[in-house]
Design a protein around this motif. Structure first.
Motif, PDB file in Angstrom:
ATOM      1  N   SER A  88      11.582  25.354 -17.837  1.00 51.68           N
ATOM      2  CA  SER A  88      11.665  26.208 -16.657  1.00 51.68           C
ATOM      3  C   SER A  88      10.500  27.182 -16.721  1.00 51.68           C
ATOM      4  CB  SER A  88      12.996  26.971 -16.639  1.00 51.68           C
ATOM      5  OG  SER A  88      13.040  27.870 -15.555  1.00 51.68           O
ATOM      6  N   THR A 128       7.799  30.076 -15.225  1.00 47.13           N
ATOM      7  CA  THR A 128       7.583  31.197 -14.307  1.00 47.13           C
ATOM      8  C   THR A 128       6.170  31.729 -14.517  1.00 47.13           C
ATOM      9  OG1 THR A 128       9.916  31.858 -14.357  1.00 47.13           O
ATOM     10  CG2 THR A 128       8.325  33.520 -13.641  1.00 47.13           C
ATOM     11  N   ILE A 169       1.616  27.595  -6.069  1.00 50.89           N
ATOM     12  CA  ILE A 169       2.764  27.006  -5.368  1.00 50.89           C
ATOM     13  C   ILE A 169       2.352  25.692  -4.702  1.00 50.89           C
ATOM     14  CG2 ILE A 169       4.352  27.331  -3.429  1.00 50.89           C
ATOM     15  CD1 ILE A 169       4.296  30.353  -4.096  1.00 50.89           C
ATOM     16  N   LYS A 179       8.646  21.412 -10.228  1.00 46.38           N
ATOM     17  CA  LYS A 179       9.221  22.723  -9.963  1.00 46.38           C
ATOM     18  C   LYS A 179       8.530  23.799 -10.801  1.00 46.38           C
ATOM     19  CE  LYS A 179      13.877  21.172  -8.686  1.00 46.38           C
ATOM     20  NZ  LYS A 179      15.323  21.262  -9.022  1.00 46.38           N
ATOM     21  N   ASN A 190       8.268  28.423 -10.728  1.00 44.25           N
ATOM     22  CA  ASN A 190       8.560  29.686 -10.060  1.00 44.25           C
ATOM     23  C   ASN A 190       7.331  30.583 -10.179  1.00 44.25           C
ATOM     24  OD1 ASN A 190       9.974  31.857  -8.868  1.00 44.25           O
ATOM     25  ND2 ASN A 190      10.558  32.645 -10.877  1.00 44.25           N
ATOM     26  N   ILE A 194       5.311  34.224  -8.860  1.00 42.36           N
ATOM     27  CA  ILE A 194       5.540  35.549  -8.290  1.00 42.36           C
ATOM     28  C   ILE A 194       4.240  36.332  -8.264  1.00 42.36           C
ATOM     29  CG2 ILE A 194       6.858  37.690  -8.496  1.00 42.36           C
ATOM     30  CD1 ILE A 194       8.834  36.098 -10.296  1.00 42.36           C
TER      31      ILE A 194
END
Length: 257
Positions: free
Chosen positions: A59, A61, A74, A83, A85, A87
């Motif tokens: 996962s 980020t 993105i 996938k 994430n 920010i």
């Protein structure tokens, strides 16, 4: 300016290849990269470093202060149907991410930060117990430690050690070479926030962070994909000589706990 500085997709792919071939094997000596791990990259740019971790089922980020870089990250991950994430923010404003990560990646970030002590002090807050931090950066005095490769001038972008000139001389040369104000401002900022090995290690110890491993490279592993050069570690003799080693170290790898 080198082509990869203009073609962000190319740069993304190059970073992904280097991360898969060199960063993951190095980190894996200290923590096995497994499916389901939470990985954070601070200063992730376009996200290339994170792609191989995401492909392994981690996962991921990525946080970057540049909204444009996050937009690209993105897009590139979506094109790969992977996938991730991402920010656009100052990492230390994101309290919700604290104590979430098994591994933090900071690749070519610390040399851009002015308040390095505060940055390093806050960094461990984002790891889980037993988490690791992988830090890499170019030693300031190395031939292209000033990031002059971002210059539009083909001559200046290929001149080694020019960043070591006094600031007023460096600025004058950049202006005479036709560099725009934004580029000059960025290069002078990097000169101000430079990171010699000795400064970095002093700040790490001051903030009670342990250096679990250090590897200095004479030929940066990323140069294999960029220039076709075989990576080479810095000799132990030169690596053991403070200050002198900075001139020969094109990349520093650290595992911090």
């Amino acid at each position: 300016m080198q082509e990869r500085q203009k073609n962000r997709k190319l740069y993304f792919e190059e970073l992904s290849t280097t991360s898969k071939k060199f960063y993951i094997p190095y980190i894996s000596k200290f923590k096995k990269i497994e499916e389901g791990m939470n990985i954070l990259e601070i200063g992730c740019g376009d996200g290339g470093n994170l792609l191989p971790f995401a492909e392994l089922g981690c996962s991921t980020t990525g946080v970057d202060i540049s909204a444009g870089r996050i937009k690209d990250a993105i897009l590139f991950f979506a094109e790969k149907q992977i996938k991730g994430n991402f920010i656009a923010s100052d990492i230390f404003k994101l309290k919700s991410l604290e104590h979430n990560f098994d591994l933090i990646i900071c690749h070519d970030v610390i040399e851009h930060i002015e308040d390095k002590a505060t940055f390093l002090f806050n960094l461990p807050k984002y790891t889980k117990p037993g988490g690791l931090i992988f830090m890499s950066f170019p030693a300031w005095q190395m031939p292209f430690g000033g990031h002059q490769q971002i210059c539009k001038s083909k001559t200046i972008s290929h001149v080694p050690f020019i960043h070591l000139l006094p600031a007023f001389m460096y600025k004058s040369i950049l202006k005479m070479s036709g560099e725009n104000e934004d580029c000059i401002k960025e290069l002078l900022s990097i000169k101000k926030t430079r990171t010699p090995i000795e400064l970095f290690e002093k700040l790490v110890h001051k903030n009670f962070i342990t250096i679990a491993d250090r590897q200095l490279f004479f030929i940066n592993p990323h140069y294999e994909i960029k220039f076709g050069l075989t990576p080479r570690k810095l000799s132990a003799i030169i690596a053991g000589i403070p200050y002198l080693r900075n001139f020969f170290t094109t990349s520093c790898f650290y595992i911090l706990i």
